[in-house]
Design an enzyme around this catalytic site. Structure first.
Site, PDB file in Angstrom:
ATOM      1  N   HIS A 143       8.136  -8.279  30.120  1.00  0.00           N
ATOM      2  CA  HIS A 143       9.533  -7.816  30.215  1.00  0.00           C
ATOM      3  C   HIS A 143      10.476  -8.759  29.474  1.00  0.00           C
ATOM      4  O   HIS A 143      11.636  -8.892  29.830  1.00  0.00           O
ATOM      5  CB  HIS A 143       9.987  -7.685  31.672  1.00  0.00           C
ATOM      6  CG  HIS A 143       9.028  -6.923  32.529  1.00  0.00           C
ATOM      7  ND1 HIS A 143       9.064  -5.556  32.662  1.00  0.00           N
ATOM      8  CD2 HIS A 143       7.970  -7.342  33.269  1.00  0.00           C
ATOM      9  CE1 HIS A 143       8.086  -5.162  33.463  1.00  0.00           C
ATOM     10  NE2 HIS A 143       7.391  -6.229  33.842  1.00  0.00           N
TER      11      HIS A 143
ATOM     12  N   SER B  54      20.616 -17.205   2.969  1.00  0.00           N
ATOM     13  CA  SER B  54      21.757 -16.297   3.001  1.00  0.00           C
ATOM     14  C   SER B  54      22.632 -16.579   1.801  1.00  0.00           C
ATOM     15  O   SER B  54      22.743 -17.724   1.368  1.00  0.00           O
ATOM     16  CB  SER B  54      22.545 -16.521   4.294  1.00  0.00           C
ATOM     17  OG  SER B  54      23.862 -16.052   4.139  1.00  0.00           O
TER      18      SER B  54
ATOM     19  N   LYS C 145      21.016 -20.823   6.818  1.00  0.00           N
ATOM     20  CA  LYS C 145      20.104 -19.752   7.219  1.00  0.00           C
ATOM     21  C   LYS C 145      18.719 -19.889   6.601  1.00  0.00           C
ATOM     22  O   LYS C 145      18.545 -20.358   5.488  1.00  0.00           O
ATOM     23  CB  LYS C 145      20.692 -18.384   6.831  1.00  0.00           C
ATOM     24  CG  LYS C 145      21.901 -17.993   7.646  1.00  0.00           C
ATOM     25  CD  LYS C 145      21.602 -17.768   9.122  1.00  0.00           C
ATOM     26  CE  LYS C 145      20.950 -16.451   9.379  1.00  0.00           C
ATOM     27  NZ  LYS C 145      21.781 -15.295   9.428  1.00  0.00           N
TER      28      LYS C 145
ATOM     29  N   ASN D 128      16.018 -17.028   6.768  1.00  0.00           N
ATOM     30  CA  ASN D 128      15.806 -15.694   7.330  1.00  0.00           C
ATOM     31  C   ASN D 128      14.364 -15.212   7.169  1.00  0.00           C
ATOM     32  O   ASN D 128      13.762 -15.415   6.115  1.00  0.00           O
ATOM     33  CB  ASN D 128      16.748 -14.691   6.653  1.00  0.00           C
ATOM     34  CG  ASN D 128      18.199 -14.958   7.006  1.00  0.00           C
ATOM     35  OD1 ASN D 128      18.500 -15.504   8.064  1.00  0.00           O
ATOM     36  ND2 ASN D 128      19.095 -14.600   6.102  1.00  0.00           N
TER      37      ASN D 128
ATOM     38  N   GLU E  99      10.748  -9.040   8.652  1.00  0.00           N
ATOM     39  CA  GLU E  99      11.640  -7.902   8.925  1.00  0.00           C
ATOM     40  C   GLU E  99      11.233  -6.687   8.097  1.00  0.00           C
ATOM     41  O   GLU E  99      11.278  -5.549   8.572  1.00  0.00           O
ATOM     42  CB  GLU E  99      13.091  -8.286   8.631  1.00  0.00           C
ATOM     43  CG  GLU E  99      13.646  -9.300   9.630  1.00  0.00           C
ATOM     44  CD  GLU E  99      14.960  -9.898   9.149  1.00  0.00           C
ATOM     45  OE1 GLU E  99      15.892  -9.138   8.872  1.00  0.00           O
ATOM     46  OE2 GLU E  99      15.037 -11.127   9.043  1.00  0.00           O
TER      47      GLU E  99
ATOM     48  N   GLN F  84       0.152  20.292  -1.869  1.00  0.00           N
ATOM     49  CA  GLN F  84       0.512  19.301  -2.878  1.00  0.00           C
ATOM     50  C   GLN F  84       1.437  18.223  -2.306  1.00  0.00           C
ATOM     51  O   GLN F  84       1.504  17.107  -2.820  1.00  0.00           O
ATOM     52  CB  GLN F  84       1.200  20.007  -4.057  1.00  0.00           C
ATOM     53  CG  GLN F  84       1.588  19.100  -5.189  1.00  0.00           C
ATOM     54  CD  GLN F  84       1.981  19.904  -6.418  1.00  0.00           C
ATOM     55  OE1 GLN F  84       1.149  20.590  -6.990  1.00  0.00           O
ATOM     56  NE2 GLN F  84       3.236  19.831  -6.806  1.00  0.00           N
TER      57      GLN F  84
ATOM     58  N   LYS G 141       0.232  14.297  -1.054  1.00  0.00           N
ATOM     59  CA  LYS G 141      -0.230  13.143  -1.816  1.00  0.00           C
ATOM     60  C   LYS G 141       0.710  11.952  -1.784  1.00  0.00           C
ATOM     61  O   LYS G 141       0.272  10.812  -1.616  1.00  0.00           O
ATOM     62  CB  LYS G 141      -0.530  13.558  -3.264  1.00  0.00           C
ATOM     63  CG  LYS G 141      -1.992  13.986  -3.383  1.00  0.00           C
ATOM     64  CD  LYS G 141      -2.324  14.684  -4.648  1.00  0.00           C
ATOM     65  CE  LYS G 141      -2.011  16.154  -4.642  1.00  0.00           C
ATOM     66  NZ  LYS G 141      -2.325  16.931  -3.457  1.00  0.00           N
TER      67      LYS G 141
HETATM   68  N1  ARG Z   1      -1.471  20.084  -7.676  1.00  0.00           N
HETATM   69  C1  ARG Z   1      -2.188  20.853  -6.694  1.00  0.00           C
HETATM   70  C2  ARG Z   1      -2.237  20.091  -5.349  1.00  0.00           C
HETATM   71  O1  ARG Z   1      -1.911  18.946  -5.352  1.00  0.00           O
HETATM   72  C3  ARG Z   1      -3.570  21.085  -7.181  1.00  0.00           C
HETATM   73  C4  ARG Z   1      -4.154  22.376  -6.783  1.00  0.00           C
HETATM   74  C5  ARG Z   1      -3.395  23.496  -7.326  1.00  0.00           C
HETATM   75  N2  ARG Z   1      -4.063  24.709  -7.077  1.00  0.00           N
HETATM   76  C6  ARG Z   1      -3.453  25.886  -7.255  1.00  0.00           C
HETATM   77  N3  ARG Z   1      -4.156  26.908  -7.057  1.00  0.00           N
HETATM   78  N4  ARG Z   1      -2.201  25.969  -7.581  1.00  0.00           N
HETATM   79  O2  ARG Z   1      -2.568  20.609  -4.329  1.00  0.00           O
END
Ligand code: ARG
Length: 457
Positions: free
Chosen positions: A154, A275, A281, A283, A288, A320, A323
């Site tokens: 605590h 600082s 300071k 820091n 952080e 897509q 990613k």
């Molecule tokens: N750039 C697409 C992705 O990242 C690849 C696959 C695209 N496929 C399609 N049928 N448009 O998912």
């Protein structure tokens, strides 16, 4: 920009082309795309779709590109995605053979495969980064096993603990992160190649040979699932978000203990900042930022889960959007692990400040109650009695260990002041000599165990 499709009379809208392009981030998959394409071409060769000469010229082109893509290719203004870019490069090198390569294969399975291949390498780097940080924590814990500090619950001083014990608590979290990642990597180890766009490819030949060539131990068992499954990304990013939370907690503790109010940790100059205004300071910006970056990681796992939740089978272009979250989660985790390791390795300890904080006699309240327990008093009663003793001592501004026997008898009969006066932080810590406890010998043993586990990564 080359977009796929044979049935359109009008060119794609220019803004839509840019809206749909992913090359500026998925170019990181270029090498994986070449690896997968090579194995797919070998399958087409076996199936008789590619003749010997075509297979050979493609093999040569794959060699060139795989070496070239050790670094992701530069941004190209007019490329939709990495798969198209690799195709265009192959076509320029191998002509008609490259135009046969998409036989029976879809970018839907390609992108699933590429992301798995990318993540496999990422997992190896993450395991290594985790191992280095855990090793640094084990080294710190061993070096400072005998430095005592107040342990908190605590955010109130609770009991004396070894500073090494505190550091090893984070090592335990990170070791679990390591296991979670290894578990995710194990489940990811199924090859989607041969799934086609959604229904399976009639041209792929032996899927098991392709999987083996790519280093997978098993095959995906349903082409609909295989082309739209991103569980492997979710599991990895979840493991990284929890790692981010662990590193954030670690950062928070170290920031506190490095503050003037606590003051027993001094992170190295290389990880501290000054600082622009206040000359005094020092820091803890590195810590952080580690704490702050956990917010991104939590954002990434949230994004992936929300992305997937409404998708019908099988592939949809929404995917897509997975990613950038995956890439940033990996990059952020690797950077945080590296910086955290540097902080741990360069942090110095002000043992005198720790000793001053741990000298608070209230930290020995539990040990005092244990003395009463040893004389047969039920713990519940002892708890109440010690509460009164601590309160009386604090009111008088005194250490209860300095009470006379008569003063103590008046508060709680049955305590031998010789034993009470002998209570100390060292003794309190030494009594906790059990597996998982904070005794210095236990902490040293745990540091050795953790160091061995870190080296085994
Ligand atoms: N750039 C697409 C992705 O990242 C690849 C696959 C695209 N496929 C399609 N049928 N448009 O998912």
């Amino acid at each position: 920009m080359k977009l796929w499709g044979g049935r359109f009379e009008q060119p794609a809208d220019r803004d839509f082309e840019h809206f749909s392009a992913s090359f500026d981030f998925d170019r990181r998959l270029a090498q994986a795309d070449v690896r997968g394409s090579r194995v797919h071409a070998e399958g087409l060769h076996r199936a008789g779709v590619l003749n010997d000469g075509e297979a050979a010229s493609l093999a040569w082109a794959f060699d060139q590109l795989e070496a070239e893509f050790a670094e992701p290719p530069d941004m190209q203004p007019d490329v939709e995605d990495v798969h198209t870019y690799v195709f265009e490069r192959l076509e320029s090198m191998a002509g008609a053979a490259a135009r046969k390569l998409q036989t029976g294969r879809s970018r839907n399975e390609q992108v699933a495969l590429d992301l798995k291949l990318f993540l496999r390498d990422a997992h190896a780097a993450l395991q290594q980064g985790l191992g280095r940080l855990v090793a640094a924590l084990a080294g710190f814990a061993d070096e400072h096993a005998a430095v005592l500090m107040p342990g908190y619950t605590h955010m109130q001083r609770a009991q004396p603990i070894s500073l090494g014990h505190h550091a090893l608590a984070y090592a335990e979290m990170l070791l679990r992160d390591r296991e979670r990642l290894a578990d995710a990597a194990r489940r990811m180890d199924v090859c989607p190649l041969g799934s086609g766009a959604l229904a399976g490819s009639p041209f792929s030949g032996a899927r098991d040979r392709a999987a083996q060539a790519l280093g997978f131990t098993a095959l995906t068992q349903n082409s609909l699932d295989a082309t739209s499954d991103r569980d492997f990304a979710v599991e990895t990013v979840f493991a990284l978000s929890l790692l981010g939370v662990h590193l954030s907690r670690f950062a928070e503790d170290w920031i506190l203990y490095a503050s003037s109010e606590f003051g027993w940790l001094i992170p190295g100059d290389g990880y501290s900042t000054g600082s622009s205004l206040m000359p005094q300071k020092r820091n803890p910006d590195a810590l952080e930022l580690i704490r702050g970056k956990s917010a991104r990681q939590i954002g990434h796992i949230t994004q992936l889960l929300v992305l997937l939740k409404g998708l019908p089978l099988a592939y949809n272009r929404d995917l897509q959007e997975d990613k950038e979250a995956v890439f940033d989660a990996v990059d952020t985790a690797l950077a945080c692990l590296q910086i955290a390791r540097g902080v741990v390795a360069t942090t110095e300890v002000d043992a005198a400040r720790a000793a001053a904080a741990v000298a608070d006699p209230a930290l020995l309240a539990t040990d005092l109650a244990d003395l009463l327990v040893a004389s047969g008093v039920p713990f519940h009663d002892a708890h109440g009695a010690v509460g009164a003793i601590i309160t009386a001592a604090q009111r008088q501004g005194r250490d209860f260990r300095g009470f006379t026997q008569a003063e103590m008898d008046a508060l709680s009969p049955g305590l031998d002041m010789a034993q009470v006066a002998a209570l100390s932080d060292e003794q309190s810590v030494a009594r906790r000599d059990l597996p998982g406890g904070t005794a210095v010998a236990q902490v040293r043993a745990q540091a050795a165990r953790v160091a061995a586990l870190a080296a085994a990564i």
